[in-house]
Design a protein around this motif. Structure first.
Motif, PDB file in Angstrom:
ATOM      1  N   LEU A 166      32.571  26.458 -24.766  1.00 30.77           N
ATOM      2  CA  LEU A 166      32.841  25.126 -25.307  1.00 30.77           C
ATOM      3  C   LEU A 166      31.657  24.181 -25.162  1.00 30.77           C
ATOM      4  CD1 LEU A 166      36.470  24.549 -23.983  1.00 30.77           C
ATOM      5  CD2 LEU A 166      35.706  25.747 -26.039  1.00 30.77           C
ATOM      6  N   GLY A 167      30.883  24.358 -24.109  1.00 32.42           N
ATOM      7  CA  GLY A 167      29.762  23.477 -23.861  1.00 32.42           C
ATOM      8  C   GLY A 167      28.751  24.136 -22.959  1.00 32.42           C
ATOM      9  N   LEU A 168      27.551  23.542 -22.911  1.00 28.83           N
ATOM     10  CA  LEU A 168      26.481  24.098 -22.097  1.00 28.83           C
ATOM     11  C   LEU A 168      25.508  22.990 -21.719  1.00 28.83           C
ATOM     12  CD1 LEU A 168      25.035  26.684 -21.002  1.00 28.83           C
ATOM     13  CD2 LEU A 168      23.796  26.717 -23.189  1.00 28.83           C
ATOM     14  N   TYR A 169      25.154  22.943 -20.451  1.00 27.74           N
ATOM     15  CA  TYR A 169      24.093  22.048 -19.989  1.00 27.74           C
ATOM     16  C   TYR A 169      22.793  22.829 -19.977  1.00 27.74           C
ATOM     17  CZ  TYR A 169      20.923  19.831 -16.718  1.00 27.74           C
ATOM     18  OH  TYR A 169      19.801  19.296 -16.145  1.00 27.74           O
ATOM     19  N   THR A 170      21.747  22.291 -20.587  1.00 27.96           N
ATOM     20  CA  THR A 170      20.428  22.907 -20.529  1.00 27.96           C
ATOM     21  C   THR A 170      19.460  21.904 -19.925  1.00 27.96           C
ATOM     22  OG1 THR A 170      19.769  22.212 -22.758  1.00 27.96           O
ATOM     23  CG2 THR A 170      20.869  24.338 -22.566  1.00 27.96           C
ATOM     24  N   GLY A 171      18.758  22.337 -18.923  1.00 30.17           N
ATOM     25  CA  GLY A 171      17.803  21.475 -18.246  1.00 30.17           C
ATOM     26  C   GLY A 171      17.719  21.862 -16.788  1.00 30.17           C
ATOM     27  N   THR A 172      17.133  20.983 -16.009  1.00 33.49           N
ATOM     28  CA  THR A 172      17.013  21.189 -14.569  1.00 33.49           C
ATOM     29  C   THR A 172      17.892  20.172 -13.866  1.00 33.49           C
ATOM     30  OG1 THR A 172      14.724  21.901 -14.854  1.00 33.49           O
ATOM     31  CG2 THR A 172      15.410  21.288 -12.629  1.00 33.49           C
ATOM     32  N   PRO A 173      18.890  20.630 -13.102  1.00 34.01           N
ATOM     33  CA  PRO A 173      19.743  19.678 -12.385  1.00 34.01           C
ATOM     34  C   PRO A 173      18.892  18.740 -11.512  1.00 34.01           C
ATOM     35  CG  PRO A 173      20.605  21.901 -12.188  1.00 34.01           C
ATOM     36  CD  PRO A 173      19.253  22.021 -12.828  1.00 34.01           C
ATOM     37  N   ILE A 174      19.334  17.519 -11.379  1.00 32.55           N
ATOM     38  CA  ILE A 174      18.529  16.552 -10.614  1.00 32.55           C
ATOM     39  C   ILE A 174      18.365  16.969  -9.167  1.00 32.55           C
ATOM     40  CG2 ILE A 174      18.964  14.615 -12.150  1.00 32.55           C
ATOM     41  CD1 ILE A 174      21.063  13.608 -10.229  1.00 32.55           C
ATOM     42  N   THR A 175      19.260  17.792  -8.644  1.00 31.55           N
ATOM     43  CA  THR A 175      19.140  18.264  -7.263  1.00 31.55           C
ATOM     44  C   THR A 175      18.078  19.340  -7.108  1.00 31.55           C
ATOM     45  OG1 THR A 175      20.915  19.839  -7.696  1.00 31.55           O
ATOM     46  CG2 THR A 175      21.534  17.724  -6.685  1.00 31.55           C
ATOM     47  N   ALA A 176      17.584  19.904  -8.218  1.00 30.89           N
ATOM     48  CA  ALA A 176      16.594  20.978  -8.157  1.00 30.89           C
ATOM     49  C   ALA A 176      15.207  20.524  -8.620  1.00 30.89           C
ATOM     50  CB  ALA A 176      17.052  22.156  -9.007  1.00 30.89           C
ATOM     51  N   ARG A 177      15.039  19.245  -8.845  1.00 31.49           N
ATOM     52  CA  ARG A 177      13.758  18.740  -9.349  1.00 31.49           C
ATOM     53  C   ARG A 177      12.831  18.357  -8.208  1.00 31.49           C
ATOM     54  NH1 ARG A 177      15.676  15.122 -14.538  1.00 31.49           N
ATOM     55  NH2 ARG A 177      16.942  16.808 -15.388  1.00 31.49           N
TER      56      ARG A 177
END
Length: 131
Positions: free
Chosen positions: A58-69
């Motif tokens: 249904l959905g997907l987040y693409t990127g780098t979570p703010i906790t992993a930056r």
């Protein structure tokens, strides 16, 4: 199943975005994140995630979570939330149910942006969102 056009679907996403918890809205105000509506996940996405059926996602987040930056990054690609309109609509009984599903998917994917895992998302949704 209910069907709406892409513009109406985007309006429903905006409505859900505006109804996110206030603490999330504050954090997202300066974020480099956007959403995109697609009919289905691409075959590449499905293969990468090992999902055999395009109606399952249904959905997907693409990127780098703010906790992993890293604390300092001169440039990063924008984060995106992909919402797959046809699979979402296929689950909706009526317009109100469609709004609930969109809100649930959006909330879930933004939670991933904040670095939440599935268990944390489940708990947060019980507290802030009855879905």
């Amino acid at each position: 199943m209910i069907r709406v056009d892409k513009n109406h679907f985007s309006e429903l996403i905006e409505e859900a975005w505006n109804n996110l918890p206030s603490e999330w809205q504050e954090k997202l105000a300066d974020a480099n994140i956007s959403y995109q509506v697609m009919n289905f996940a691409t075959p590449e996405i499905l293969q990468k995630m090992n999902i055999p059926n395009s109606m399952s996602l249904l959905g997907l987040y693409t990127g780098t979570p703010i906790t992993a930056r890293p604390s300092f990054s001169p440039y990063s690609w924008p984060d995106r939330i992909l919402l797959f309109q046809i699979p979402i609509q296929s689950r909706a009984r009526n317009l109100d149910h469609l709004k609930e599903i969109i809100a649930h998917v959006l909330y879930h994917e933004i939670g991933h942006y904040f670095g939440m895992d599935e268990d944390q998302l489940h708990e947060a949704q019980k507290k802030n969102n009855p879905l």
